[in-house]
Scaffold this motif. Structure first.
Motif, short mmCIF file in Angstrom:
data_model
loop_
_atom_site.label_atom_id
_atom_site.label_comp_id
_atom_site.label_asym_id
_atom_site.label_seq_id
_atom_site.Cartn_x
_atom_site.Cartn_y
_atom_site.Cartn_z
N ILE A 1 3.30 0.16 52.44
CA ILE A 1 3.92 0.40 54.20
C ILE A 1 5.27 -0.46 53.90
N MET A 2 5.54 -1.76 52.44
CA MET A 2 6.58 -1.84 52.94
C MET A 2 7.02 -0.80 52.28
N ILE A 3 7.08 0.50 51.50
CA ILE A 3 7.74 1.13 50.70
C ILE A 3 8.30 2.35 51.86
N ARG A 4 7.34 2.22 53.32
CA ARG A 4 7.65 3.19 54.11
C ARG A 4 8.90 2.35 55.38
N GLU A 5 9.26 1.70 54.55
CA GLU A 5 9.87 1.10 55.61
C GLU A 5 11.33 1.85 55.78
N LYS A 6 11.40 2.44 54.04
CA LYS A 6 13.01 2.93 53.90
C LYS A 6 13.36 4.35 54.12
N ALA A 7 14.43 4.17 55.11
CA ALA A 7 14.36 5.27 56.23
C ALA A 7 14.88 6.89 55.25
N ASP A 8 15.54 6.14 53.99
CA ASP A 8 16.06 7.50 53.19
C ASP A 8 14.94 7.32 51.51
N PRO A 9 14.72 8.44 51.30
CA PRO A 9 13.82 8.24 50.34
C PRO A 9 14.54 8.57 49.27
N LEU A 10 15.99 8.34 48.74
CA LEU A 10 17.02 8.44 48.23
C LEU A 10 16.98 6.75 47.47
N ASP A 11 16.99 5.72 48.61
CA ASP A 11 16.61 4.62 48.53
C ASP A 11 15.30 4.16 47.60
N LEU A 12 14.53 4.94 47.59
CA LEU A 12 12.84 4.89 46.81
C LEU A 12 13.31 5.49 45.99
N PHE A 13 13.96 6.29 45.74
CA PHE A 13 14.23 7.42 44.05
C PHE A 13 14.54 6.89 43.83
N ALA A 14 15.69 5.75 43.62
CA ALA A 14 16.48 5.11 43.25
C ALA A 14 15.48 3.92 42.37
N GLU A 15 14.94 3.49 43.12
CA GLU A 15 14.19 1.84 42.44
C GLU A 15 13.50 2.73 41.38
N TRP A 16 12.35 3.13 42.19
CA TRP A 16 11.51 4.30 40.96
C TRP A 16 12.19 5.22 39.46
N TYR A 17 13.53 6.02 39.94
CA TYR A 17 14.03 6.01 38.47
C TYR A 17 14.62 5.06 37.87
N ALA A 18 15.13 4.17 37.85
CA ALA A 18 15.90 3.27 38.02
C ALA A 18 14.25 2.83 36.88
N GLU A 19 13.32 2.04 37.11
CA GLU A 19 12.43 2.13 36.67
C GLU A 19 11.70 2.31 35.80
N ALA A 20 11.62 3.64 36.16
CA ALA A 20 11.01 4.84 34.65
C ALA A 20 12.44 5.07 33.22
N VAL A 21 13.57 4.71 33.96
CA VAL A 21 14.58 4.17 32.71
C VAL A 21 14.28 3.19 32.00
N LYS A 22 13.87 2.42 32.37
CA LYS A 22 13.34 1.26 31.39
C LYS A 22 11.94 1.50 30.75
#
Length: 212
Positions: A15-36
């Motif tokens: 539900i908190m994730i859905r509050e992000k209007a731009d999917p790039l914001d969510l992608f950036a978070e997931w990608y940063a976690e994947a890099v780690k």
């Protein structure tokens, strides 16, 4: 009971994730976690294209840049994927980060990167990779490994001094996503799926959740 608690917690996060209007914001978070967390190539993504006969093809490529304009990768325009994308400029991408149990898939039209963008990226590649871009007739029949090594030696001798220029047939593509779906593994295959879509590049995004 623990399963219920875990599922509830994940649902709250979603539900908190859905509050992000731009999917790039969510992608950036997931990608940063994947890099780690990913042991190798978090930028690896499956690229799906379609040939003139309607037969789909999939292969792995590497993400080299992303921003609101799209997701960028580079290749030989004379390769199979290059020819397919030039003839039918639409594609699909899929990231699979196994360590995080997450996937992100994208669909949309394709455009060429500018020569300036391609030159800038090509200049950052290792010299051996620059030589390889000239030596490899990507996707075409290779008579022997020796033939490839001979071509590499010839190109190396040609550019023994100075910079290696970018071949005209080697450049980039940018996928402009019209659909981005985020997939998170869930217990008992009750996965979470969140889809962002828009009718045209640059238009506002709409979201919906999907059955697993």
């Amino acid at each position: 009971m623990p399963v219920v608690k875990g599922a509830l917690a994940l649902h709250i996060v979603w539900i908190m994730i859905r509050e992000k209007a731009d999917p790039l914001d969510l992608f950036a978070e997931w990608y940063a976690e994947a890099v780690k967390s990913e042991p190798n190539d978090p930028s690896a993504m499956a690229l799906g294209t379609v040939g003139p006969d309607g037969m789909p093809s999939v292969r792995m490529v590497l993400l080299k840049d992303y921003d609101p304009a799209g997701f960028v990768f580079y290749t030989n325009y004379e390769s199979r994927k290059g020819r397919q994308l030039l003839a039918n400029p639409k594609a699909a991408l899929l990231f699979h980060w196994k360590s995080l149990r997450r996937q992100v898939r994208l669909e949309g039209p394709i455009e060429k990167t500018t020569p300036e963008e391609a030159d800038a990226y090509f200049s950052t590649r290792a010299r051996g990779s620059q030589i390889g871009a000239w030596a490899s007739e990507q996707s075409r029949p290779l008579e022997s490994r020796f033939a490839l090594e001979k071509r590499v030696a010839e190109v190396t001798a040609k550019y023994v001094i100075g910079k290696v220029p970018r071949p005209d047939h080697w450049s980039g593509f940018r996928l402009q996503p019209l659909l981005i779906e985020f997939w998170q593994d869930g217990a008992f295959r009750l996965h979470d799926r969140l889809e962002y879509s828009r009718p045209t590049p640059g238009a506002p995004w709409s979201t919906r959740t999907l059955y697993p």
